[in-house]
Design a protein around this motif. Sequence first.
Motif, PDB file in Angstrom:
ATOM      1  N   SER A  12       0.819  -1.224   0.000  1.00 16.24           N
ATOM      2  CA  SER A  12       0.000   0.000   0.000  1.00 16.24           C
ATOM      3  C   SER A  12       0.845   1.263   0.000  1.00 16.24           C
ATOM      4  O   SER A  12       0.464   2.287   0.579  1.00 16.24           O
ATOM      5  N   GLY A  13       2.012   1.197  -0.621  1.00  8.94           N
ATOM      6  CA  GLY A  13       2.853   2.388  -0.727  1.00  8.94           C
ATOM      7  C   GLY A  13       3.597   2.739   0.533  1.00  8.94           C
ATOM      8  O   GLY A  13       4.332   3.709   0.584  1.00  8.94           O
ATOM      9  N   GLU A  14       3.432   1.954   1.598  1.00  7.24           N
ATOM     10  CA  GLU A  14       4.091   2.246   2.863  1.00  7.24           C
ATOM     11  C   GLU A  14       5.485   1.631   2.857  1.00  7.24           C
ATOM     12  O   GLU A  14       5.655   0.430   2.670  1.00  7.24           O
ATOM     13  N   VAL A  15       6.511   2.456   3.077  1.00  2.00           N
ATOM     14  CA  VAL A  15       7.875   1.961   3.067  1.00  2.00           C
ATOM     15  C   VAL A  15       8.208   1.378   4.436  1.00  2.00           C
ATOM     16  O   VAL A  15       8.070   2.032   5.456  1.00  2.00           O
ATOM     17  N   ARG A  16       8.593   0.131   4.446  1.00  4.00           N
ATOM     18  CA  ARG A  16       9.015  -0.516   5.669  1.00  4.00           C
ATOM     19  C   ARG A  16      10.339  -1.207   5.425  1.00  4.00           C
ATOM     20  O   ARG A  16      10.745  -1.426   4.302  1.00  4.00           O
ATOM     21  N   GLY A  17      11.022  -1.568   6.488  1.00  5.08           N
ATOM     22  CA  GLY A  17      12.280  -2.274   6.335  1.00  5.08           C
ATOM     23  C   GLY A  17      12.886  -2.524   7.693  1.00  5.08           C
ATOM     24  O   GLY A  17      12.317  -2.170   8.712  1.00  5.08           O
ATOM     25  N   VAL A  72      16.823   3.262  -4.177  1.00  2.00           N
ATOM     26  CA  VAL A  72      16.681   2.123  -5.090  1.00  2.00           C
ATOM     27  C   VAL A  72      15.210   1.842  -5.353  1.00  2.00           C
ATOM     28  O   VAL A  72      14.778   1.678  -6.503  1.00  2.00           O
ATOM     29  N   LEU A  73      14.432   1.779  -4.285  1.00  2.29           N
ATOM     30  CA  LEU A  73      13.000   1.511  -4.430  1.00  2.29           C
ATOM     31  C   LEU A  73      12.305   2.575  -5.281  1.00  2.29           C
ATOM     32  O   LEU A  73      11.508   2.253  -6.168  1.00  2.29           O
ATOM     33  N   ASP A 106       3.065  -5.162  -9.091  1.00  2.00           N
ATOM     34  CA  ASP A 106       3.415  -6.125  -8.048  1.00  2.00           C
ATOM     35  C   ASP A 106       4.673  -5.746  -7.276  1.00  2.00           C
ATOM     36  O   ASP A 106       5.074  -6.458  -6.348  1.00  2.00           O
ATOM     37  N   LEU A 107       5.287  -4.629  -7.642  1.00  2.00           N
ATOM     38  CA  LEU A 107       6.596  -4.298  -7.097  1.00  2.00           C
ATOM     39  C   LEU A 107       6.594  -4.191  -5.578  1.00  2.00           C
ATOM     40  O   LEU A 107       7.505  -4.665  -4.905  1.00  2.00           O
ATOM     41  N   ASP A 108       5.555  -3.572  -5.017  1.00  2.52           N
ATOM     42  CA  ASP A 108       5.515  -3.386  -3.567  1.00  2.52           C
ATOM     43  C   ASP A 108       5.305  -4.686  -2.802  1.00  2.52           C
ATOM     44  O   ASP A 108       5.448  -4.726  -1.588  1.00  2.52           O
ATOM     45  N   ARG A 109       4.972  -5.753  -3.514  1.00  2.38           N
ATOM     46  CA  ARG A 109       4.862  -7.065  -2.880  1.00  2.38           C
ATOM     47  C   ARG A 109       6.078  -7.934  -3.173  1.00  2.38           C
ATOM     48  O   ARG A 109       6.172  -9.066  -2.689  1.00  2.38           O
ATOM     49  N   GLU A 110       7.005  -7.403  -3.948  1.00  7.44           N
ATOM     50  CA  GLU A 110       8.182  -8.173  -4.346  1.00  7.44           C
ATOM     51  C   GLU A 110       9.458  -7.715  -3.659  1.00  7.44           C
ATOM     52  O   GLU A 110      10.380  -8.506  -3.465  1.00  7.44           O
TER      53      GLU A 110
END
Length: 237
Positions: A82-87, A174-175, A186-190
């Motif tokens: 959902s566009g939320e950057v996590r890590g 990078v993201l 599908d990028l945000d799920r990959e």
Amino acid sequence: MPMSFAGRFTLAAVLLLIPTASTYAWVGSAAKRLEIATARANEHPHADTQVATAAPADEAYCNAGLRKVLQRVLKSCGLLGSGEVRGCQPADAKSVATMAGPDFNALFAPVAGRAGIVQFEKNTSQLDARDRTLLDGVFADQRGASYFLVVARASPEGSVQHNRALSQDRAQAVLSHLRETFQDPDLDREVGLLWLGEEFAQLDTDFCRWNRSGDPSACETADLNRSAFAAWIDCQL
């Protein structure tokens, strides 16, 4: 006038030959069709087969250690949604990896042929043209893999807190580039992000041989660790 015996015999012989000739003609035609079909199949061996769908290849390098780290990174540190950057930050890295830095780095040795090391200038998180070219090539080479791992680092100059933030900025750079360039739904799920600052899993000069965007004639550990390691991982979780 009644037909003679010889005439009747000739007529019977002709009538008998008609189905026989027809059979031979049909067999010959079928053989020809088979010959043509075989030739076409050899020319286009996959023309009538179902198109293969992308799926994790679960390559031989997917040992228990790499699978455990990957699963923790992608699930605990976050696949993006959902566009939320996590890590995961350096403070989390050791609990995610449950191993020493060199051992963590060694897990990725088998993917050297598909990975890339995006090298940044000192104290920056900006991608230059060579960085973008390398990153585009690595990301485009998906080959059915499901997970794209980005592991960003900083060299030891500066404070610990500064380098944590810098490595996070590099991962997100990078993201952002991948989102803008590929526009993959599908990028945000990959993509899984892990930023390590200067505190964990620093790269040594063995990684100078890898595909990297830095100066090919110069490679020091500080250069390598101003970076983001990126690779598709073919593992089934």
